[in-house]
Motif scaffolding. Structure first.
Motif: not given
Length: 113
Positions: A57-82
């Motif tokens: 729940k705490r991670a969900a609250m942070i995710r909903n309050s700050d939209s930059s978290q999704v962008m960080v996750l996308m960048i991390a996903a691209i780096l993980i794949v590479g």
């Protein structure tokens, strides 16, 4: 020096022939993608499923309050794949090269005996 099983099998000879023909081909980017991409995508899909499931729940609250978290996750996903794609392909190529060298040495020893 051990002389256990110095004869080369047909499978080993087939691998030597295969690897001599396809050593350079396996360094192309398409073959690199086919080696590590399934594992990398599985890891990223699992991370995204965990992130968006809302079980913490705490991670969900942070995710909903700050939209930059999704962008960080996308960048991390691209780096993980590479990272996973590159290093799994490199590892597989190195293992095949090592196997090729061992079989070739074995064949040379069997021919000299």
């Amino acid at each position: 020096m051990s002389y256990f099983c110095t004869m080369i099998t047909k499978e080993e000879e087939k691998f030597i022939d295969y690897w001599e023909q396809s050593r350079g081909k396996n360094k192309r980017w398409i073959s690199v993608l086919t080696v590590g991409l399934p594992l990398a995508l599985l890891m990223v899909v699992t991370i995204f499923a965990n992130f968006f499931s809302g079980w913490y729940k705490r991670a969900a609250m942070i995710r909903n309050s700050d939209s930059s978290q999704v962008m960080v996750l996308m960048i991390a996903a691209i780096l993980i794949v590479g990272f996973v794609v590159y290093f799994s392909a490199k590892h597989q190529w190195d293992m095949n090269e090592k196997r090729y060298q061992e079989f070739k040495q074995k064949r040379d020893r069997a021919g000299n005996s």
